[in-house]
Design a protein around this motif. Sequence first.
Motif, PDB file in Angstrom:
ATOM      1  N   GLY A  16      -0.147  10.890   2.960  1.00  0.00           N
ATOM      2  CA  GLY A  16       0.517   9.773   3.490  1.00  0.00           C
ATOM      3  C   GLY A  16       2.045   9.994   3.280  1.00  0.00           C
ATOM      4  O   GLY A  16       2.790   9.719   4.360  1.00  0.00           O
ATOM      5  N   LEU A  17       2.446  10.356   2.016  1.00  0.00           N
ATOM      6  CA  LEU A  17       4.020  10.532   1.697  1.00  0.00           C
ATOM      7  C   LEU A  17       4.380  11.654   2.692  1.00  0.00           C
ATOM      8  O   LEU A  17       5.575  11.509   3.158  1.00  0.00           O
ATOM      9  CB  LEU A  17       4.118  10.901   0.372  1.00  0.00           C
ATOM     10  N   ARG A  18       3.559  12.898   2.817  1.00  0.00           N
ATOM     11  CA  ARG A  18       3.975  13.778   3.666  1.00  0.00           C
ATOM     12  C   ARG A  18       4.485  13.432   5.130  1.00  0.00           C
ATOM     13  O   ARG A  18       5.311  13.710   5.564  1.00  0.00           O
ATOM     14  CB  ARG A  18       3.186  15.102   3.766  1.00  0.00           C
ATOM     15  N   ALA A  19       3.350  12.487   5.498  1.00  0.00           N
ATOM     16  CA  ALA A  19       3.744  11.989   6.992  1.00  0.00           C
ATOM     17  C   ALA A  19       4.811  10.915   7.068  1.00  0.00           C
ATOM     18  O   ALA A  19       5.515  10.829   8.030  1.00  0.00           O
ATOM     19  CB  ALA A  19       2.322  11.190   7.441  1.00  0.00           C
ATOM     20  N   GLY A  24       8.347   8.845   9.125  1.00  0.00           N
ATOM     21  CA  GLY A  24       8.330   7.418   9.058  1.00  0.00           C
ATOM     22  C   GLY A  24       7.249   6.637   9.002  1.00  0.00           C
ATOM     23  O   GLY A  24       5.954   7.326   9.183  1.00  0.00           O
ATOM     24  N   PRO A  25       7.122   5.391   8.969  1.00  0.00           N
ATOM     25  CA  PRO A  25       5.797   4.654   8.733  1.00  0.00           C
ATOM     26  C   PRO A  25       4.820   4.817   9.848  1.00  0.00           C
ATOM     27  O   PRO A  25       3.652   4.701   9.859  1.00  0.00           O
ATOM     28  CB  PRO A  25       6.408   3.294   8.442  1.00  0.00           C
ATOM     29  N   ARG A  51      -4.968   0.264   6.599  1.00  0.00           N
ATOM     30  CA  ARG A  51      -3.565   1.110   6.851  1.00  0.00           C
ATOM     31  C   ARG A  51      -2.392   0.328   5.971  1.00  0.00           C
ATOM     32  O   ARG A  51      -1.629   0.989   5.404  1.00  0.00           O
ATOM     33  CB  ARG A  51      -3.344   1.247   7.963  1.00  0.00           C
ATOM     34  N   GLU A  52      -2.285  -1.001   5.842  1.00  0.00           N
ATOM     35  CA  GLU A  52      -1.393  -1.641   5.282  1.00  0.00           C
ATOM     36  C   GLU A  52      -1.793  -1.210   3.587  1.00  0.00           C
ATOM     37  O   GLU A  52      -0.637  -1.027   2.816  1.00  0.00           O
ATOM     38  CB  GLU A  52      -1.341  -3.276   5.556  1.00  0.00           C
ATOM     39  N   ALA A  53      -2.793  -1.435   3.153  1.00  0.00           N
ATOM     40  CA  ALA A  53      -3.064  -1.060   1.756  1.00  0.00           C
ATOM     41  C   ALA A  53      -2.610   0.363   1.435  1.00  0.00           C
ATOM     42  O   ALA A  53      -2.058   0.707   0.281  1.00  0.00           O
ATOM     43  CB  ALA A  53      -4.447  -1.350   1.453  1.00  0.00           C
ATOM     44  N   LEU A  54      -2.691   1.265   2.155  1.00  0.00           N
ATOM     45  CA  LEU A  54      -2.213   2.639   2.175  1.00  0.00           C
ATOM     46  C   LEU A  54      -0.547   2.723   1.971  1.00  0.00           C
ATOM     47  O   LEU A  54      -0.053   3.421   1.175  1.00  0.00           O
ATOM     48  CB  LEU A  54      -2.640   3.741   3.129  1.00  0.00           C
ATOM     49  N   LEU A  55      -0.158   2.100   3.183  1.00  0.00           N
ATOM     50  CA  LEU A  55       1.335   1.781   2.887  1.00  0.00           C
ATOM     51  C   LEU A  55       2.057   1.242   1.621  1.00  0.00           C
ATOM     52  O   LEU A  55       2.964   1.867   1.257  1.00  0.00           O
ATOM     53  CB  LEU A  55       1.918   1.300   4.164  1.00  0.00           C
ATOM     54  N   GLU A  56       1.255   0.211   1.266  1.00  0.00           N
ATOM     55  CA  GLU A  56       1.629  -0.200  -0.051  1.00  0.00           C
ATOM     56  C   GLU A  56       1.477   0.761  -1.227  1.00  0.00           C
ATOM     57  O   GLU A  56       2.534   0.786  -2.162  1.00  0.00           O
ATOM     58  CB  GLU A  56       0.783  -1.661  -0.401  1.00  0.00           C
ATOM     59  N   ALA A  57       0.398   1.443  -0.994  1.00  0.00           N
ATOM     60  CA  ALA A  57       0.273   2.558  -2.144  1.00  0.00           C
ATOM     61  C   ALA A  57       1.210   3.668  -2.097  1.00  0.00           C
ATOM     62  O   ALA A  57       1.627   3.996  -3.025  1.00  0.00           O
ATOM     63  CB  ALA A  57      -1.307   3.167  -1.953  1.00  0.00           C
ATOM     64  N   LEU A  58       1.322   3.808  -0.913  1.00  0.00           N
ATOM     65  CA  LEU A  58       2.841   4.902  -0.726  1.00  0.00           C
ATOM     66  C   LEU A  58       4.009   4.273  -1.515  1.00  0.00           C
ATOM     67  O   LEU A  58       4.673   4.945  -2.123  1.00  0.00           O
ATOM     68  CB  LEU A  58       2.965   5.117   0.701  1.00  0.00           C
ATOM     69  N   GLU A 101      12.197   9.320   0.001  1.00  0.00           N
ATOM     70  CA  GLU A 101      13.374   8.269  -0.439  1.00  0.00           C
ATOM     71  C   GLU A 101      13.927   7.905   1.066  1.00  0.00           C
ATOM     72  O   GLU A 101      14.332   6.851   1.346  1.00  0.00           O
ATOM     73  CB  GLU A 101      14.249   8.902  -1.276  1.00  0.00           C
ATOM     74  N   LEU A 102      14.553   8.922   1.736  1.00  0.00           N
ATOM     75  CA  LEU A 102      15.190   8.690   3.040  1.00  0.00           C
ATOM     76  C   LEU A 102      14.432   8.211   3.986  1.00  0.00           C
ATOM     77  O   LEU A 102      15.062   7.450   4.693  1.00  0.00           O
ATOM     78  CB  LEU A 102      15.767  10.095   3.686  1.00  0.00           C
ATOM     79  N   ALA A 103      13.043   8.386   4.193  1.00  0.00           N
ATOM     80  CA  ALA A 103      12.427   7.877   5.326  1.00  0.00           C
ATOM     81  C   ALA A 103      12.080   6.071   4.922  1.00  0.00           C
ATOM     82  O   ALA A 103      12.177   5.470   5.632  1.00  0.00           O
ATOM     83  CB  ALA A 103      10.910   8.474   5.095  1.00  0.00           C
ATOM     84  N   ILE A 104      12.036   5.932   3.322  1.00  0.00           N
ATOM     85  CA  ILE A 104      11.761   4.561   3.215  1.00  0.00           C
ATOM     86  C   ILE A 104      13.073   3.990   3.353  1.00  0.00           C
ATOM     87  O   ILE A 104      13.131   2.802   3.939  1.00  0.00           O
ATOM     88  CB  ILE A 104      11.392   4.542   1.709  1.00  0.00           C
TER      89      ILE A 104
END
Length: 182
Positions: A16-19, A24-25, A51-58, A101-104
């Motif tokens: 997920g972090l690679r994606a 982006g999200p 998916r929102e739970a994964l985004l939170e974990a990211l 970092e830049l994507a966030i």
Amino acid sequence: MAATARAPRDTWIEEGLRALAAGGPDAVRVDVLAKALEVTRGSFYWHFKNREALLEALLETWEEKGADQVIARVEAEGGDARDKVRLLGTLVPLSSLMPVELAIRDWARRDPAVAERLRRVDNRRMGYLRTLFGSFCPDPGDVEARSMLAFSLAIASQSVAADHNTHSRAEVLALATQHLLI
């Protein structure tokens, strides 16, 4: 190749972090991640409600690795405040998390909740820098300026595509850090 039944939670987070870093999200999609991991979508739901739970974990992983672990590593290395700033200057710009970092940061421009989390993490990072610079700079304005310059250097240097004449990027970053420590 047939999909396997399940991937560990950390594997989902790393993919997920690679994606996230790559697109982006919106690029963090369960079906795409499952295909990349060669697992079923059911593997995802074993670890995450949605998916929102994964985004939170990211976001949690980025915060832990990009703030908590960096500060803990610098503190564990010891030395005086200048040594710690030097170490930060070598760790942060070269971090494998910099694309995330830049994507966030880009994501935070469109999502108020992500923007608030980014502000909280940035405030913690700036607070740490203020503590370091404050240990050898008596002027609060100087502490704030040095902290801002150091933080900006760490984050923005990844976006600068300029050549540095006869110096490598690492040499220029080390020289910039030295200027902050005078």
